[in-house]
Design a protein around this motif. Sequence first.
Motif, PDB file in Angstrom:
ATOM      1  N   GLY A 124       0.589  -1.086   0.069  1.00  0.00           N
ATOM      2  CA  GLY A 124       0.089   0.068  -0.124  1.00  0.00           C
ATOM      3  C   GLY A 124       0.769   1.223  -0.003  1.00  0.00           C
ATOM      4  N   GLU A 125       0.487   2.120  -0.713  1.00  0.00           N
ATOM      5  CA  GLU A 125       0.766   3.554  -0.670  1.00  0.00           C
ATOM      6  C   GLU A 125       0.927   4.254   0.661  1.00  0.00           C
ATOM      7  N   PHE A 128       4.294   4.708   2.383  1.00  0.00           N
ATOM      8  CA  PHE A 128       4.954   4.941   1.081  1.00  0.00           C
ATOM      9  C   PHE A 128       6.404   4.644   0.816  1.00  0.00           C
ATOM     10  N   GLN A 129       7.212   5.088   2.162  1.00  0.00           N
ATOM     11  CA  GLN A 129       8.481   4.944   2.339  1.00  0.00           C
ATOM     12  C   GLN A 129       9.000   3.450   2.255  1.00  0.00           C
ATOM     13  N   GLN A 130       8.223   2.607   2.836  1.00  0.00           N
ATOM     14  CA  GLN A 130       8.251   1.129   3.022  1.00  0.00           C
ATOM     15  C   GLN A 130       8.310   0.664   1.541  1.00  0.00           C
ATOM     16  N   MET A 131       7.138   1.287   0.682  1.00  0.00           N
ATOM     17  CA  MET A 131       7.071   0.398  -0.552  1.00  0.00           C
ATOM     18  C   MET A 131       8.314   0.825  -1.490  1.00  0.00           C
ATOM     19  N   VAL A 132       8.925   2.145  -1.441  1.00  0.00           N
ATOM     20  CA  VAL A 132      10.175   2.634  -2.174  1.00  0.00           C
ATOM     21  C   VAL A 132      11.274   1.657  -1.674  1.00  0.00           C
ATOM     22  N   GLY A 149       1.962  -1.261  -6.387  1.00  0.00           N
ATOM     23  CA  GLY A 149       1.475  -0.399  -5.575  1.00  0.00           C
ATOM     24  C   GLY A 149       0.232  -0.085  -5.326  1.00  0.00           C
ATOM     25  N   CYS A 150      -0.434   0.026  -4.485  1.00  0.00           N
ATOM     26  CA  CYS A 150      -1.953   0.226  -4.370  1.00  0.00           C
ATOM     27  C   CYS A 150      -2.342   1.449  -3.402  1.00  0.00           C
ATOM     28  N   PRO A 151      -3.306   2.168  -3.878  1.00  0.00           N
ATOM     29  CA  PRO A 151      -3.805   3.667  -3.380  1.00  0.00           C
ATOM     30  C   PRO A 151      -4.207   3.474  -2.046  1.00  0.00           C
TER      31      PRO A 151
END
Length: 258
Positions: A124-125, A128-132, A149-151
């Motif tokens: 999930g976004e 956000f930092q985790q996704m990056v 990634g998911c909104p």
Amino acid sequence: MGLVPTMGSLHEGHISLVEKSTSQNGITAVSIFVNPTQFNEKQDFESYPRNLDDDLDILARFPVDIVFAPPAKEIYPKPDTRVFDFGGLDRIMEGEHRPGHFNGVAQVVSRFFEIITPDRAYFGEKDFQQMVIIRKMVLDLKSSVRIIGCPIIREENGLAMSSRNRLLSAGERNSAARIHKALTLAKEKAGEVEIPRLIEQTIQFLHEDPRLKTEYFEIIDDQNLKPLSHWSSAGGKRACIAVKIGNVRLIDNMDFSF
Ligand code: AMP
């Protein structure tokens, strides 16, 4: 196969990831694991909500093929001493305030990728930092898992859904809605008010509610996560925030690209 890694206490945010996975893959696995190595505070780990029976009931309503909810000693038969290098992506925001957090996240996610061998994994976004950082980990490990990634899914009052919202009283929940309001107001001024001034105004707005304590509010480059001080810099921009309400720490973010 799609994998949706979670820490359980499932809500509609998690479900949106599950639905995306079931729509894109023949097989969907959901992991439920409150990963001890990503908690930097014992109290936070202990109070983290756990509701496995409810989670299984929720997942039974979706075409989920596998629920993976291992005990910690199966994932870590001996202490995981691996240290990941995220090239500085982990030195600001969450990483600065939660030392070792992202190393623990990478430990568990890489373990799950090895065990489950998904083709795609859903993040999930909201984090956000985790996704990056997970995208960086996948590149460095030369893993073939595609990160999707998911909104952010929100409550009606704008509050980003989170398992931690369950720890809020009714009053605190109302106060927490101010976080999204602050992001929305700030976005309206993006490109007009200089970034340092906008950060100041936003924090001031948040603190009009004495329940809220801002840990950070940054406007960052959405690729390298570097805090920005000028709107003129090229590339996508995101506003990221962490706020404490009592003992509960909430994070949120919003796309500020224009
Ligand atoms: P967690 O159980 O909090 O570790 O979250 C598991 C996954 O669900 C992570 O990839 C989160 O970013 C994602 N997630 C959590 N809350 C939301 C939300 N409100 N909207 C979208 N994704 C979310």
